[in-house]
Structures are given as structure tokens and as C-alpha cells.
Write a protein that holds these residues in place. Sequence first.
Motif, PDB file in Angstrom:
ATOM      1  N   LEU A 230       1.271  16.255  20.837  1.00 18.97           N
ATOM      2  CA  LEU A 230       1.959  14.987  20.657  1.00 18.97           C
ATOM      3  C   LEU A 230       3.393  15.021  21.144  1.00 18.97           C
ATOM      4  O   LEU A 230       4.057  16.048  21.061  1.00 18.97           O
ATOM      5  N   ASP A 231       3.850  13.900  21.656  1.00 17.14           N
ATOM      6  CA  ASP A 231       5.271  13.750  21.923  1.00 17.14           C
ATOM      7  C   ASP A 231       6.017  13.741  20.591  1.00 17.14           C
ATOM      8  O   ASP A 231       6.961  14.461  20.375  1.00 17.14           O
ATOM      9  N   ILE A 232       5.580  12.832  19.706  1.00 17.34           N
ATOM     10  CA  ILE A 232       6.082  12.818  18.339  1.00 17.34           C
ATOM     11  C   ILE A 232       4.910  12.583  17.410  1.00 17.34           C
ATOM     12  O   ILE A 232       3.780  12.493  17.860  1.00 17.34           O
ATOM     13  N   SER A 233       5.163  12.495  16.114  1.00 14.65           N
ATOM     14  CA  SER A 233       4.052  12.455  15.151  1.00 14.65           C
ATOM     15  C   SER A 233       3.154  11.254  15.404  1.00 14.65           C
ATOM     16  O   SER A 233       3.529  10.299  16.062  1.00 14.65           O
ATOM     17  N   PRO A 234       1.914  11.280  14.859  1.00 12.92           N
ATOM     18  CA  PRO A 234       1.000  10.174  15.129  1.00 12.92           C
ATOM     19  C   PRO A 234       1.426   8.852  14.496  1.00 12.92           C
ATOM     20  O   PRO A 234       0.712   7.876  14.652  1.00 12.92           O
ATOM     21  N   SER A 235       2.549   8.825  13.811  1.00 10.14           N
ATOM     22  CA  SER A 235       3.033   7.578  13.223  1.00 10.14           C
ATOM     23  C   SER A 235       2.189   7.163  12.019  1.00 10.14           C
ATOM     24  O   SER A 235       2.631   7.258  10.893  1.00 10.14           O
ATOM     25  N   THR A 236       0.953   6.703  12.274  1.00  8.49           N
ATOM     26  CA  THR A 236       0.029   6.445  11.171  1.00  8.49           C
ATOM     27  C   THR A 236      -1.352   6.916  11.602  1.00  8.49           C
ATOM     28  O   THR A 236      -1.566   7.192  12.771  1.00  8.49           O
ATOM     29  N   GLU A 237      -2.268   6.997  10.632  1.00  4.90           N
ATOM     30  CA  GLU A 237      -3.629   7.413  10.968  1.00  4.90           C
ATOM     31  C   GLU A 237      -4.626   6.397  10.458  1.00  4.90           C
ATOM     32  O   GLU A 237      -4.478   5.873   9.348  1.00  4.90           O
ATOM     33  N   PRO A 242      -3.228   1.078   4.283  1.00  6.41           N
ATOM     34  CA  PRO A 242      -2.026   0.441   4.813  1.00  6.41           C
ATOM     35  C   PRO A 242      -0.838   1.407   4.832  1.00  6.41           C
ATOM     36  O   PRO A 242      -0.761   2.312   4.009  1.00  6.41           O
ATOM     37  N   ALA A 243       0.069   1.193   5.782  1.00  9.44           N
ATOM     38  CA  ALA A 243       1.224   2.076   5.911  1.00  9.44           C
ATOM     39  C   ALA A 243       2.488   1.367   5.427  1.00  9.44           C
ATOM     40  O   ALA A 243       2.776   0.245   5.859  1.00  9.44           O
ATOM     41  N   GLU A 262       3.952   0.983  -4.311  1.00  6.01           N
ATOM     42  CA  GLU A 262       3.277   2.256  -4.625  1.00  6.01           C
ATOM     43  C   GLU A 262       2.600   2.172  -5.984  1.00  6.01           C
ATOM     44  O   GLU A 262       1.461   2.624  -6.163  1.00  6.01           O
ATOM     45  N   PHE A 263       3.295   1.537  -6.932  1.00  6.46           N
ATOM     46  CA  PHE A 263       2.764   1.377  -8.284  1.00  6.46           C
ATOM     47  C   PHE A 263       1.469   0.554  -8.245  1.00  6.46           C
ATOM     48  O   PHE A 263       0.454   0.919  -8.851  1.00  6.46           O
ATOM     49  N   ALA A 264       1.511  -0.550  -7.495  1.00  4.49           N
ATOM     50  CA  ALA A 264       0.339  -1.434  -7.376  1.00  4.49           C
ATOM     51  C   ALA A 264      -0.842  -0.673  -6.790  1.00  4.49           C
ATOM     52  O   ALA A 264      -1.974  -0.776  -7.276  1.00  4.49           O
ATOM     53  N   ALA A 265      -0.556   0.122  -5.763  1.00  5.76           N
ATOM     54  CA  ALA A 265      -1.626   0.864  -5.087  1.00  5.76           C
ATOM     55  C   ALA A 265      -2.262   1.885  -6.022  1.00  5.76           C
ATOM     56  O   ALA A 265      -3.486   1.982  -6.121  1.00  5.76           O
ATOM     57  N   LYS A 266      -1.402   2.624  -6.710  1.00  6.37           N
ATOM     58  CA  LYS A 266      -1.913   3.687  -7.577  1.00  6.37           C
ATOM     59  C   LYS A 266      -2.725   3.107  -8.725  1.00  6.37           C
ATOM     60  O   LYS A 266      -3.760   3.638  -9.111  1.00  6.37           O
ATOM     61  N   LYS A 267      -2.254   1.975  -9.263  1.00  4.72           N
ATOM     62  CA  LYS A 267      -2.934   1.327 -10.386  1.00  4.72           C
ATOM     63  C   LYS A 267      -4.371   0.946  -9.982  1.00  4.72           C
ATOM     64  O   LYS A 267      -5.299   1.129 -10.747  1.00  4.72           O
ATOM     65  N   LYS A 268      -4.527   0.438  -8.801  1.00  4.27           N
ATOM     66  CA  LYS A 268      -5.861  -0.019  -8.358  1.00  4.27           C
ATOM     67  C   LYS A 268      -6.560   1.011  -7.473  1.00  4.27           C
ATOM     68  O   LYS A 268      -7.579   0.732  -6.859  1.00  4.27           O
ATOM     69  N   LYS A 269      -5.957   2.216  -7.388  1.00  2.37           N
ATOM     70  CA  LYS A 269      -6.517   3.296  -6.558  1.00  2.37           C
ATOM     71  C   LYS A 269      -6.770   2.845  -5.108  1.00  2.37           C
ATOM     72  O   LYS A 269      -7.819   3.106  -4.511  1.00  2.37           O
ATOM     73  N   ILE A 270      -5.802   2.128  -4.573  1.00  2.00           N
ATOM     74  CA  ILE A 270      -5.890   1.706  -3.174  1.00  2.00           C
ATOM     75  C   ILE A 270      -5.185   2.756  -2.319  1.00  2.00           C
ATOM     76  O   ILE A 270      -4.030   3.092  -2.590  1.00  2.00           O
ATOM     77  N   PRO A 271      -5.863   3.318  -1.324  1.00  6.47           N
ATOM     78  CA  PRO A 271      -5.200   4.343  -0.499  1.00  6.47           C
ATOM     79  C   PRO A 271      -4.067   3.727   0.321  1.00  6.47           C
ATOM     80  O   PRO A 271      -4.152   2.571   0.728  1.00  6.47           O
ATOM     81  N   PHE A 272      -3.004   4.481   0.512  1.00  5.07           N
ATOM     82  CA  PHE A 272      -1.939   4.024   1.407  1.00  5.07           C
ATOM     83  C   PHE A 272      -1.271   5.234   2.046  1.00  5.07           C
ATOM     84  O   PHE A 272      -1.504   6.372   1.647  1.00  5.07           O
ATOM     85  N   GLN A 273      -0.500   4.996   3.078  1.00 11.90           N
ATOM     86  CA  GLN A 273       0.223   6.075   3.754  1.00 11.90           C
ATOM     87  C   GLN A 273       1.629   5.576   4.089  1.00 11.90           C
ATOM     88  O   GLN A 273       1.936   4.399   3.916  1.00 11.90           O
ATOM     89  N   THR A 321      -5.317  -3.364   3.015  1.00  9.46           N
ATOM     90  CA  THR A 321      -4.001  -3.997   3.169  1.00  9.46           C
ATOM     91  C   THR A 321      -3.957  -5.298   2.365  1.00  9.46           C
ATOM     92  O   THR A 321      -2.970  -5.581   1.670  1.00  9.46           O
ATOM     93  N   ILE A 322      -5.054  -6.059   2.453  1.00  5.75           N
ATOM     94  CA  ILE A 322      -5.110  -7.294   1.662  1.00  5.75           C
ATOM     95  C   ILE A 322      -5.035  -6.949   0.173  1.00  5.75           C
ATOM     96  O   ILE A 322      -4.257  -7.539  -0.579  1.00  5.75           O
ATOM     97  N   SER A 323      -5.812  -5.954  -0.273  1.00  9.47           N
ATOM     98  CA  SER A 323      -5.847  -5.577  -1.688  1.00  9.47           C
ATOM     99  C   SER A 323      -4.481  -5.120  -2.190  1.00  9.47           C
ATOM    100  O   SER A 323      -4.046  -5.493  -3.283  1.00  9.47           O
TER     101      SER A 323
END
Lengths: 339, 335
Positions: A230-237, A242-243, A262-273, A321-323
Motif C-alpha cells: 500500500l501507498d498508505i493504509s486501506p482507509s476503511t475495509e 460504517p466508518a 460509539e455508545f449507540a453502536a455498542k448498545k445495539k451491537k452494530i459493527p463499526f470502524q 450505517t442506517i442502523s
Amino acid sequence: MMNFAVKLSNGFGPSGCETEIRELIKQELKEYNIKFKTTFLGSLIATKEGKIKDQRVIITAHTDEVGFIISKINNDGTLSFRKLGGIDDRILPSKKVVIGRKRTKGIIMFPQIHLFPPKDIVKLKDLRIFIGATTMEQAAKKVTIGDYATFATKGEIRNGQLWGKALDDRIGCFVLSEILKKNWNIGITGIFNSQEEVGCRGIKSALHNAKGTYGLAIEGTTAYDIDDSLDISPSTELGLGPAITIIDRMSIGNPNMIKLMEFAAKKKKIPFQYKRTATGGTETYFLLRNKQGLPALCISVPVRYIHSPLGMCLETDVKNTISIIEQWLLELEKKVEEK
Amino acid sequence: MNLLIDILKTPSVSGYESGLKNVILDKFKEYGLITAVSPLGNISGKRMGTFPYTILIDAHYDQIGLIVKKIEENGMIRAQNVGGVDPRVLFNLPLKIFGNEIVKAVVATKPPHLQKTKNKNKIPKISEFLIDTGLSKKELSSKIRIGDPIFFDVEPEIMGNYISSPAIDNKGGLWVLLKLAQFLKSYKAVPSVILRATVQEEVGCRGAANRVDDLYDLAVVIDATFATQHLADDDHTFPIVGGLTIMYGPNYSKKINEKFENVASNNHIKFQREVEESVYGTNAYRYSVSGNHATCGISYPIFNMHTPNEVVAIPTLLSIVELLTNFIKKFGGNK
């Protein structure tokens, strides 16, 4: 559900010519109790009232895509053009485009390898579009100088993936539309902005017409997660959800808003990066620094090959992302009501 | 027109022409020609005449493309070119891989946001490109294998008198051949005519070297040539509106060319002369040295040769059919 996303991706909307996208969105949202207003620069402001009267979230996504504008009709009937937004010149040779009101089909010509030595890189000024015309007169019947153009790509869903053009940021428009279809206690102003790719111009003017207390920008962002040299990191995967952007070239996300996300995501176990590059800028900057200065952040759907004729994102990332935004809004409503 | 679009859509990368082979064979049979297939895949269709003169008309029906070379751990595919593929037209190009099933893919490109300045003008080698199917190595294992052919996934597009598509070179020529087959069906031939669709031209005119046909007195090779366009406008390019080209040079018979030009003039067929000083350009060089007969070349100018969007003027293709049918008729016989 994703059919509307495909429709948006297929829509014609290079920066400065977003009418078709605005109409698609208005049509899709017409039964959802939303008030629409269009600014002179072409941003669509969609206002939805909630029970909470004094607080309002401004959510933005941009309707435009990188594209072209016709700058000259040449004697041989071909067209010269300029770019709108950041496009790698190397992807242009031999791509199909669609031009102007008549949606004329064209091909970006490229001289044959036999006559144009492989070490030569063609310059933008030397690229020409062929539209089936061989004289200036024939060409003038189909297009005119100043016509807008974009890649002629037909999007599709396959294997749970959305393949198409303009996912930066039609995928954001899709997510925002889905959010606006639901009823919320807090007021929501969705701004479908024009002209983001040429310097976030739509939002600058739109924010003069919209008031809010919180801000969120939805983007389709870079994901180059396919190569380890890579030139630089993959940014997102892809597939990691959602990022969240903490910092980019133009803005620093509001830390409280990021924490709430982050709180919302963790509460509903929604993956994020987290977006791992600080290149590029988004409309978040203008949400953060407009007159009032809103606490705002940016959330993005990871997309492979943005700013090119054919990109790809995952249906699951879009749904997550919607969730995550829905849960964030619920948490925000709770926070506002507690006050 | 539908037939042209059908053959353009039927893939035939050099060495992997079998899909198109049957289409041609069926057409030749439909028009009552005596068919023969060579081991490499050349297809001949012969119409017997009453006069001891045989004309062979050749068009190669293979196309340039890629083949699967390696599947990386993350499912990305690396490819090898078959024929003269220009890496400069591969960026973000949609592809179709023909394995156990058809798998769609795209050539991966790094968005401008993530590029280092020093790499911005670099053109990678073909093997350096990554091809993304959106599938993992495991998912791909039952679908594709190393050695599977890859085609440009670009649809033909009609633009007025023009059509764009991958492989106009030389499916334009093949279309002419099939039109001639149709003509021969209702023509009580005086000379015998052999129509011959050949393989593997793009990798060194190998098909045309594979000789299984009867003897003939004249071989006519139909192929694509360069149309004049921006950045390619030297003495070896021809206006796309200028009509077919008649080839001149060591491979070609001046005497027969004169006859072709007379037929063209008498029938108001537009033509231009093309000089090919290099004898290796087309299948003509195989024919010119493969027996004691005359060889001629008729070409049609195309834009963007060897790119996914080659462009030809349809009237030019039809004028080649007209030229050759009138040439055959000149020998006599009736319709």
C-alpha cells in the motif's frame, strides 16, 4: 429496499447538474410528510418536524458525482472536455460516457497501442469523446458546449454487493432517504447537497437556508482494502461496518457526538470502524464551522473504487450505517429530553 | 445488424474461440456451404463453382483478451494478456471471466485520495493489476481456475452509422464473411468460393498458417485497419468516412487490386489505398507465401483499435460485402 440505491447510482448528476437526482429523491420521499425546498445552487432541503420543537439535526449527503463538462466541439465531430472533481486521468481512456439533456452516448477515444507508444501517457487535453459524429455540424445536433457528462454505468446488486458508479455519495443519499422515511421525535433537516465534488459548494449556500442544533454528514468513502503493497493504509475495509471519521484534512469530529455514536453502536451491537486516513474532506467541516457551529460528525459507508466508473459497497455495510444512525438519533433524542 | 451484435457479444479470445466456432459453423451450414473445421479451429465453408477458379476469403474471428494467471489469498486475480492488450485502457475496466460459470469483475484502481504523487503517472504492467470479483478465494474455487479466459465486459453500442464494441477487430470482418455466405446461398457460382474464418491471428497469425483447404487461385484477407484520430494521424491511418481500404505492398497482387478498383469505381463504392510495407501485419503474409496464388487485402478503418471500445462505420463493412459480391459476379453466373 436497495433498488432505490441502484436507481440513485444510475442517475445523472455531475457537479452542477443534479436535477435528476433531486427529482428521484423527491419522488421517493413524497409520501413521508416532508417539506422540500431547493436552493439556487441545487441543494434539496428536506424538512421533517418532530415533537421536540427547539432541537433539530441537520443530516447531509451530496447528490453530485465526479463527471465532465464539454468544453469544445472539434472539426472532426469529437468533443473536448474538462473534469468536474477529482478523477484519475488514467481511468478515462476507452470509457463510455453519457452527455447532456439528450443523454447522448459517447466514448472517450484512445489511440491504438500500435501507433501510440506504451510509455506515453495521454493528457486530458488530448482526450476526445466520439459520439457518432464526424463533423462539427453533426455533433452540434446532439450536444452543445457546456453540456454536463458522466460515466455510462448501469449499476446492479449481486452477491449482496452494490456495483455501480457515483456511490460517493448516492449511497449517502440513499441512507439519508431511509432515515427521513421514519418518524422521529427530534426535528430532522436532510440536506441533499449539490456540488460537493467541486469544493463543498452546495452545503455552503444550503446552510444559509437551514437551522439546526446537531449535525451529521453521510459519505461514501475510500476503501482500498485489497492490496498489501500500500501507498498508505486501506482507509476503511468492506464488511467492518460504517466508518466514523475522527479527523480528516478539513475537520475534527465533535468528540461528544463521536462518543454518542460509539455508545449507540455498542448498545445495539452494530459493527463499526474508524476511518484510518486523514486525507480528503467532507461537508462536516461546514456543519462544524457555519454560523452557529454545530456539534457534528461524519459517518461513511466504505466503498471500493470511488471516483471511477465502477465502484462497489456491501449491502450489510449500508444497512449497518442506517442502523447506527437510527440508534444515534434515538440516543440523541433521549439526551435532549433529559435536559 | 442483430447478427453483428450477436457475434460481438460471443467471446472468442485467441485460443478460446470455441463458443463462436459453432455460431459460424451453423451459419455456413444454414447457407448450404460445404464445411470443414481444422484442428486449430479454422472453419471453412465452400461453394463449388463451374469454372476452374477458386477464391478464398479469410477473416480471423479471434479477439484480444486476458487469462487468469493467479488467484491471490484475498481473492484478487492477476491476469496475463492474450494478444496486444494495452495496459493504459485497463484502469477500472469491467471484465467477465469465463470459468465454470461467468464471473463479473472489475480492474481495481486506487482512488486519487489515496495515491502518492510519484505514482500518479505510472502505468503498471498487466500482471501488476488486481482484478476484483468481490468474491473470496474460497468462493472462487468452484467457479474459476487458472487459465480461464477473461473478456472486456463492454456492451456494443450503436451510434448512428457507427457501432462500438470490443473485438470489432475482426468481428467486423467475420460479419462480412457471414453476409457473403448468405449471398452465396442464392448465387449459382461460376468460380468456387471458400469462406474461411481463422483463429489465433492476434497472437501471430497462427490460424492462417494452419492450412487444410483445397488449392485456390486468389486469397482475400479481410481485417481492421487504423482510422485517423487525434494523436494517431500519420500516413498509416485512414479517415473513418473514407470507406474500405485496398492494401498495397509486397504481400499483395497489383493485378487483382486493379480489378477490385475497377469494380469499386463501376459500383460507386468508396475506397482508399493503404500501403503495408511490413509484410507481417495481417493474415495476408501467411497466404502470400503458402502457395502459388494471388493474395489481396481489404480492410476497414476503426477507431481505438485494441481497446474495449473499437468503432467502425457500418456502411464501410457493407461496402466490402458489395465489392466482393460484385467481384465474384464479374466472373459470370446468375443470381
